[in-house]
Design a protein around this motif. Structure first.
Motif, PDB file in Angstrom:
ATOM      1  N   ARG A   6      -9.322  -3.612   0.830  1.00  0.00           N
ATOM      2  CA  ARG A   6      -8.737  -3.192  -0.439  1.00  0.00           C
ATOM      3  C   ARG A   6      -9.091  -1.766  -0.863  1.00  0.00           C
ATOM      4  O   ARG A   6      -8.389  -1.184  -1.675  1.00  0.00           O
ATOM      5  N   TRP A   7     -10.164  -1.191  -0.325  1.00  0.00           N
ATOM      6  CA  TRP A   7     -10.601   0.094  -0.871  1.00  0.00           C
ATOM      7  C   TRP A   7      -9.560   1.215  -0.743  1.00  0.00           C
ATOM      8  O   TRP A   7      -9.474   2.065  -1.632  1.00  0.00           O
ATOM      9  N   PRO A   8      -8.727   1.246   0.326  1.00  0.00           N
ATOM     10  CA  PRO A   8      -7.757   2.357   0.373  1.00  0.00           C
ATOM     11  C   PRO A   8      -6.789   2.357  -0.811  1.00  0.00           C
ATOM     12  O   PRO A   8      -6.461   3.412  -1.353  1.00  0.00           O
ATOM     13  N   TRP A  19     -15.463  -0.385  -1.692  1.00  0.00           N
ATOM     14  CA  TRP A  19     -15.961   0.294  -0.491  1.00  0.00           C
ATOM     15  C   TRP A  19     -17.286  -0.319  -0.040  1.00  0.00           C
ATOM     16  O   TRP A  19     -17.463  -0.653   1.129  1.00  0.00           O
ATOM     17  N   GLY A  79     -11.356   4.477 -12.611  1.00  0.00           N
ATOM     18  CA  GLY A  79     -10.878   4.038 -11.309  1.00  0.00           C
ATOM     19  C   GLY A  79     -11.888   4.226 -10.192  1.00  0.00           C
ATOM     20  O   GLY A  79     -11.908   3.450  -9.231  1.00  0.00           O
ATOM     21  N   TRP A  80     -12.749   5.244 -10.312  1.00  0.00           N
ATOM     22  CA  TRP A  80     -13.704   5.516  -9.232  1.00  0.00           C
ATOM     23  C   TRP A  80     -14.669   4.355  -8.985  1.00  0.00           C
ATOM     24  O   TRP A  80     -14.857   3.974  -7.817  1.00  0.00           O
ATOM     25  N   PHE A 106     -13.002   1.593  -6.923  1.00  0.00           N
ATOM     26  CA  PHE A 106     -12.960   1.972  -5.510  1.00  0.00           C
ATOM     27  C   PHE A 106     -14.341   1.850  -4.874  1.00  0.00           C
ATOM     28  O   PHE A 106     -14.478   1.282  -3.780  1.00  0.00           O
ATOM     29  N   TYR A 133      -7.372   1.015  -3.771  1.00  0.00           N
ATOM     30  CA  TYR A 133      -8.124   1.335  -4.990  1.00  0.00           C
ATOM     31  C   TYR A 133      -8.404   2.834  -5.087  1.00  0.00           C
ATOM     32  O   TYR A 133      -8.454   3.393  -6.184  1.00  0.00           O
ATOM     33  N   LEU A 134      -8.591   3.484  -3.950  1.00  0.00           N
ATOM     34  CA  LEU A 134      -8.838   4.931  -3.932  1.00  0.00           C
ATOM     35  C   LEU A 134      -7.636   5.710  -4.462  1.00  0.00           C
ATOM     36  O   LEU A 134      -7.787   6.802  -5.012  1.00  0.00           O
ATOM     37  N   TYR A 186       0.838  -1.203   0.000  1.00  0.00           N
ATOM     38  CA  TYR A 186       0.000   0.000   0.000  1.00  0.00           C
ATOM     39  C   TYR A 186       0.873   1.253   0.000  1.00  0.00           C
ATOM     40  O   TYR A 186       0.579   2.221  -0.700  1.00  0.00           O
TER      41      TYR A 186
END
Length: 198
Positions: free
Chosen positions: A135-137, A121, A113-114, A117, A139-140, A56
């Motif tokens: 995983r969302w952080p 989320w 990409g949004w 994410f 992907y953000l 990350y």
């Protein structure tokens, strides 16, 4: 033009702060990596969560550092061609490149990409590794990183337009190296000298 130059300066300050934070992320990733290696060798155990934290942090440096690299003119550039151009031509080439290549790429990756994410989320997607992280952080970082790069692209267009209109300096002109560049050159020279002695 003065309002646009103030906007450009604000974007530059934000990307400078982000870039400096990313330097700490590199240190953190290095320390975590060393800690993981030591624990694995000494205790014979490892943590997937800590391994993913390294990943990350690396992703954050890579995705969020693009705007800082653009600000510092540290990105890949074909200098042997651009050095043959006049200052005005170099600035026009940059403007066209930013508008034709950078802006569409950033917009496409923000838009694409949004949803990745958002799905992670909503679903609470977790790593498939035992003890892994959400995983969302990470992907953000995709839409945010390209938004930061897009903002820096806007800032660079403003600075180049200011130069072309006579309202600002040529940011592409070769300048004296900053402290970081001087330090890197000194470290490289010291490393080369140490290798020659060995």
């Amino acid at each position: 033009m003065q309002a646009l130059l103030k906007l450009s300066a604000l974007i530059d300050r934000i990307n400078d702060l982000i870039g400096r934070a990313m330097m700490w992320f590199v240190l953190a990733a290095t320390l975590i990596s060393a800690g993981n290696a030591i624990v694995r060798k000494v205790a014979g155990t490892s943590s997937n969560a800590w391994l993913e934290v390294q990943w990350y942090l690396f992703a954050a440096v890579f995705m969020l550092g693009g705007g800082y690299a653009f600000l510092r003119n540290a990105h890949v550039r074909i200098d042997f061609l651009s050095s043959k151009f006049s200052a005005r031509t170099r600035n026009w080439v940059d403007i066209v490149g930013i508008v034709v290549c950078l802006v569409p790429l950033c917009l496409m990756l923000i838009v694409e990409g949004w949803p990745v994410f958002a799905r992670a989320w909503v679903s609470g997607e977790m790593s498939s590794n035992a003890g892994g992280l959400i995983r969302w952080p990470v992907y953000l970082l995709i839409p945010v990183g390209f938004a930061v790069l897009l903002a820096q692209g806007v800032s660079e267009i403003i600075k180049r337009a200011a130069f072309l209109s006579g309202a600002g300096p040529d940011v592409l002109a070769h300048k004296e190296p900053d402290e970081t560049e001087v330090l890197l050159k000194e470290l490289s020279a010291a490393d080369a000298a140490a290798q020659n002695k060995a």
